[in-house]
Design a protein around this motif. Structure first.
Motif, PDB file in Angstrom:
ATOM      1  N   LEU A   1       0.817  -1.210   0.000  1.00 27.73           N
ATOM      2  CA  LEU A   1       0.000   0.000   0.000  1.00 27.73           C
ATOM      3  C   LEU A   1       0.853   1.263   0.000  1.00 27.73           C
ATOM      4  N   ASP A   2       2.079   1.177   0.450  1.00 26.53           N
ATOM      5  CA  ASP A   2       2.921   2.365   0.565  1.00 26.53           C
ATOM      6  C   ASP A   2       3.784   2.602  -0.668  1.00 26.53           C
ATOM      7  N   THR A   3       3.671   1.763  -1.673  1.00 28.78           N
ATOM      8  CA  THR A   3       4.548   1.905  -2.833  1.00 28.78           C
ATOM      9  C   THR A   3       3.739   2.207  -4.086  1.00 28.78           C
ATOM     10  N   PRO A   4       4.285   3.006  -5.001  1.00 30.26           N
ATOM     11  CA  PRO A   4       3.565   3.308  -6.244  1.00 30.26           C
ATOM     12  C   PRO A   4       3.323   2.071  -7.100  1.00 30.26           C
ATOM     13  N   THR A   5       4.182   1.056  -6.993  1.00 33.05           N
ATOM     14  CA  THR A   5       4.020  -0.150  -7.810  1.00 33.05           C
ATOM     15  C   THR A   5       2.907  -1.058  -7.299  1.00 33.05           C
ATOM     16  N   GLY A   6       2.289  -0.684  -6.177  1.00 33.40           N
ATOM     17  CA  GLY A   6       1.233  -1.524  -5.617  1.00 33.40           C
ATOM     18  C   GLY A   6      -0.092  -1.354  -6.309  1.00 33.40           C
ATOM     19  N   VAL A   7      -0.237  -0.418  -7.246  1.00 35.95           N
ATOM     20  CA  VAL A   7      -1.505  -0.157  -7.931  1.00 35.95           C
ATOM     21  C   VAL A   7      -1.284  -0.263  -9.427  1.00 35.95           C
ATOM     22  N   ARG A   8      -2.145  -1.033 -10.077  1.00 34.54           N
ATOM     23  CA  ARG A   8      -2.072  -1.199 -11.524  1.00 34.54           C
ATOM     24  C   ARG A   8      -3.447  -1.000 -12.141  1.00 34.54           C
ATOM     25  N   PRO A   9      -3.549  -0.360 -13.326  1.00 35.79           N
ATOM     26  CA  PRO A   9      -4.835  -0.319 -14.021  1.00 35.79           C
ATOM     27  C   PRO A   9      -5.233  -1.727 -14.435  1.00 35.79           C
ATOM     28  N   ALA A  10      -6.491  -2.094 -14.139  1.00 31.13           N
ATOM     29  CA  ALA A  10      -6.934  -3.472 -14.356  1.00 31.13           C
ATOM     30  C   ALA A  10      -7.894  -3.616 -15.519  1.00 31.13           C
ATOM     31  N   GLY A  11      -8.561  -2.518 -15.946  1.00 31.28           N
ATOM     32  CA  GLY A  11      -9.542  -2.621 -17.007  1.00 31.28           C
ATOM     33  C   GLY A  11     -10.529  -1.476 -16.930  1.00 31.28           C
ATOM     34  N   PRO A  12     -11.611  -1.534 -17.705  1.00 27.26           N
ATOM     35  CA  PRO A  12     -12.612  -0.466 -17.650  1.00 27.26           C
ATOM     36  C   PRO A  12     -13.298  -0.442 -16.293  1.00 27.26           C
ATOM     37  N   PRO A  13     -13.951   0.673 -15.940  1.00 25.53           N
ATOM     38  CA  PRO A  13     -14.637   0.754 -14.644  1.00 25.53           C
ATOM     39  C   PRO A  13     -15.690  -0.342 -14.481  1.00 25.53           C
TER      40      PRO A  13
ATOM     41  N   ALA B   1      -0.570  -7.548 -13.365  1.00 27.53           N
ATOM     42  CA  ALA B   1       0.696  -7.210 -12.712  1.00 27.53           C
ATOM     43  C   ALA B   1       1.827  -7.049 -13.724  1.00 27.53           C
ATOM     44  N   ALA B   2       1.695  -7.690 -14.882  1.00 25.75           N
ATOM     45  CA  ALA B   2       2.701  -7.565 -15.926  1.00 25.75           C
ATOM     46  C   ALA B   2       2.425  -6.392 -16.856  1.00 25.75           C
ATOM     47  N   GLY B   3       1.411  -5.577 -16.516  1.00 29.82           N
ATOM     48  CA  GLY B   3       1.122  -4.394 -17.317  1.00 29.82           C
ATOM     49  C   GLY B   3       0.152  -4.614 -18.458  1.00 29.82           C
ATOM     50  N   ARG B   4      -0.675  -5.659 -18.380  1.00 29.76           N
ATOM     51  CA  ARG B   4      -1.641  -5.944 -19.446  1.00 29.76           C
ATOM     52  C   ARG B   4      -3.046  -5.883 -18.866  1.00 29.76           C
ATOM     53  N   PRO B   5      -3.697  -4.712 -18.873  1.00 29.36           N
ATOM     54  CA  PRO B   5      -5.060  -4.595 -18.330  1.00 29.36           C
ATOM     55  C   PRO B   5      -6.035  -5.476 -19.112  1.00 29.36           C
ATOM     56  N   ALA B   6      -7.112  -5.873 -18.439  1.00 32.68           N
ATOM     57  CA  ALA B   6      -8.139  -6.709 -19.058  1.00 32.68           C
ATOM     58  C   ALA B   6      -8.999  -5.878 -20.002  1.00 32.68           C
ATOM     59  N   VAL B   7      -9.549  -6.548 -21.002  1.00 30.75           N
ATOM     60  CA  VAL B   7     -10.449  -5.892 -21.952  1.00 30.75           C
ATOM     61  C   VAL B   7     -11.794  -6.605 -21.889  1.00 30.75           C
ATOM     62  N   PRO B   8     -12.898  -5.876 -22.124  1.00 29.09           N
ATOM     63  CA  PRO B   8     -14.226  -6.510 -22.052  1.00 29.09           C
ATOM     64  C   PRO B   8     -14.479  -7.408 -23.255  1.00 29.09           C
ATOM     65  N   ASN B   9     -15.257  -8.438 -23.028  1.00 30.91           N
ATOM     66  CA  ASN B   9     -15.677  -9.353 -24.087  1.00 30.91           C
ATOM     67  C   ASN B   9     -17.180  -9.236 -24.266  1.00 30.91           C
ATOM     68  N   ALA B  10     -17.625  -9.081 -25.508  1.00 29.53           N
ATOM     69  CA  ALA B  10     -19.058  -8.993 -25.794  1.00 29.53           C
ATOM     70  C   ALA B  10     -19.720 -10.342 -25.543  1.00 29.53           C
ATOM     71  N   LEU B  11     -20.939 -10.299 -24.993  1.00 28.39           N
ATOM     72  CA  LEU B  11     -21.687 -11.510 -24.687  1.00 28.39           C
ATOM     73  C   LEU B  11     -22.756 -11.726 -25.746  1.00 28.39           C
ATOM     74  N   PRO B  12     -22.769 -12.861 -26.421  1.00 31.36           N
ATOM     75  CA  PRO B  12     -23.797 -13.107 -27.435  1.00 31.36           C
ATOM     76  C   PRO B  12     -25.171 -13.271 -26.795  1.00 31.36           C
ATOM     77  N   GLY B  13     -26.181 -12.728 -27.455  1.00 29.50           N
ATOM     78  CA  GLY B  13     -27.545 -12.874 -26.972  1.00 29.50           C
ATOM     79  C   GLY B  13     -27.963 -11.867 -25.931  1.00 29.50           C
ATOM     80  N   LEU B  14     -27.096 -10.916 -25.579  1.00 28.23           N
ATOM     81  CA  LEU B  14     -27.449  -9.909 -24.588  1.00 28.23           C
ATOM     82  C   LEU B  14     -28.186  -8.769 -25.275  1.00 28.23           C
ATOM     83  N   PRO B  15     -29.423  -8.476 -24.857  1.00 26.27           N
ATOM     84  CA  PRO B  15     -30.161  -7.385 -25.495  1.00 26.27           C
ATOM     85  C   PRO B  15     -29.463  -6.047 -25.330  1.00 26.27           C
ATOM     86  N   PRO B  16     -29.604  -5.133 -26.291  1.00 24.23           N
ATOM     87  CA  PRO B  16     -28.970  -3.818 -26.172  1.00 24.23           C
ATOM     88  C   PRO B  16     -29.461  -3.078 -24.928  1.00 24.23           C
TER      89      PRO B  16
END
Length: 402
Positions: free
Chosen positions: A334-346, A377-392
């Motif tokens: 918690l005390d180090t800048p490397t302890g936080v990484r972007p993980a993906g969209p909100p 942790a290796a610097g590769r944030p997650a990306v969303p995957n579209a779900l088939p059959g989900l209504p708009p």
């Protein structure tokens, strides 16, 4: 011969009867010959039958040896019995009703009024309306679903494996479940209650008096975490005891996301007027006072977030490089800048940790996001995957538990 006729007749009868009683040898014995011939035929048939049985035993033994080398057919259920015998394979036929399709994720999802299970089944929900949170029971007998709020309040449903639903609780302002789906807490007016869930029924209900604005948030270490006001800081822990709620002395914590193995809570506090909330550890033994000096990373998002089951990671909404983002926080740094990484969209909805290093959530566009700790942790944030059959315009609900 001076013999009366009746005596002569009697003597003649006696002589003939004695001669009839004496066995005489006969030249031919057809009955004996038939019996002897039948015995010979029976002996020949017995010898032939034993030969056929021996040949059958050899054939079956060879087939059994061949079966031992074959793998059971795909799609079957192997019934394990005697380890010295080959397994008996029983074909399983999917029951009629729910469709079977390739699974969309490692977790169950609520999509378009149905449960898409991690095994590829699609179970329609009957009569529940919109559900906001769902928990899969560990015994495989179904799910617990919390309905979206409406004028009549929230409803807790017990959903069977075929999708039929039964009301367990109705009319509550808020409902929360523990991590195992064995306890439920709810608030209605100024009454905070908790009960066990046993065989689809509520048991051993405990009630306490709370402020009208108090809201239960989650179970933490066997207690219920309660936010004291809807729009201000301050939390309290209810240890499931009847009577008025002890509101404690905490008036600084803004969010609480879960607990560490040692009992400390991971939360956010406001260090002073005009300053942003920051992450810290709170000590339940000292009225949720900060358990460490100073503050960790700043929080610039809503209260969505959850601690991993092993207490190592926190997935939380925040900001990264000036943009809203889900953040992965290493709670040992918690005390180090490397302890936080972007993980993906909100995140929207509920974040579910499938394993200590894998989490799922939905983003605002309805995509499913799978966060792998090692990749983030290796610097590769997650990306969303579209779900088939989900209504708009509809968002999936990630199911917890299981």
């Amino acid at each position: 011969m001076d013999v009366p006729p009746d005596e002569l007749e009697g003597a003649l009868r006696e002589m003939l009867s004695r001669r009839a009683a004496v066995p005489r040898a006969v030249a031919a014995d057809p009955a004996g010959a038939a019996i002897r011939r039948a015995n010979r035929v029976q002996r020949r048939r017995t010898v032939a039958g034993m030969g056929l049985a021996l040949a059958a035993i050899v054939t079956v033994s060879a087939g059994s040896l061949q079966l031992r080398d074959d793998r059971p057919p795909e799609g079957g259920t192997v019934v394990i019995g005697d380890p010295d015998r080959p397994p008996f394979v029983e074909r399983t036929i999917p029951p009629p009703g729910p469709d079977t399709a390739p699974p969309l994720a490692e977790v169950d999802l609520i999509l378009d009024g149905a449960i898409a299970t991690a095994q590829g089944r699609r179970v329609p929900l009957h009569g529940t309306g919109d559900v906001e949170r769902v928990h899969r029971l560990t015994d495989g007998r179904g799910w617990l679903a919390i309905g979206a709020p409406n004028l009549a309040g929230r409803v807790l449903w017990a959903i069977a494996a075929d999708g039929t639903a039964q009301v367990l609780l109705a009319g509550a302002d808020e409902i929360v479940l523990d991590a195992d789906g064995r306890q439920v807490a709810w608030k209605q007016g100024t009454v905070l209650a908790a009960a066990g869930i046993v065989n689809g029924e509520l048991a051993t209900t405990v009630r306490a008096e709370v402020p009208d604005e108090a809201v239960p948030l989650r179970f933490v270490n066997g207690a219920v975490l309660v936010r004291l006001t809807t729009d201000g800081p301050g939390h309290a822990l209810w240890p499931l005891r009847p009577g008025p709620l002890d509101q404690g002395t905490d008036r600084a914590s803004t969010h609480i996301f879960g607990a560490l193995p040692d009992g400390r809570l991971v939360g956010g506090i406001t260090p002073g007027a005009g300053r942003s909330a920051c992450l810290t550890l709170l000590d339940p033994a000292r009225g949720l006072a900060p358990a460490r000096p100073g503050c960790g990373p700043e929080l610039a998002g809503d209260s969505r977030g959850a601690v991993s089951p092993d207490g190592r990671w926190l997935l939380v909404n925040g900001r990264s490089a000036g943009e809203d983002s889900a953040l992965l926080v290493d709670l040992t740094k918690l005390d180090t800048p490397t302890g936080v990484r972007p993980a993906g969209p909100p995140m929207t909805g509920t974040v579910v940790w499938r394993t200590p290093d894998t989490a799922y959530y939905a983003d605002a566009a309805g995509g499913l996001v799978r966060v792998a700790v090692d990749l983030v942790a290796a610097g590769r944030p997650a990306v969303p995957n579209a779900l088939p059959g989900l209504p708009p315009g509809e968002l999936p609900v990630v199911v917890s538990g299981g």
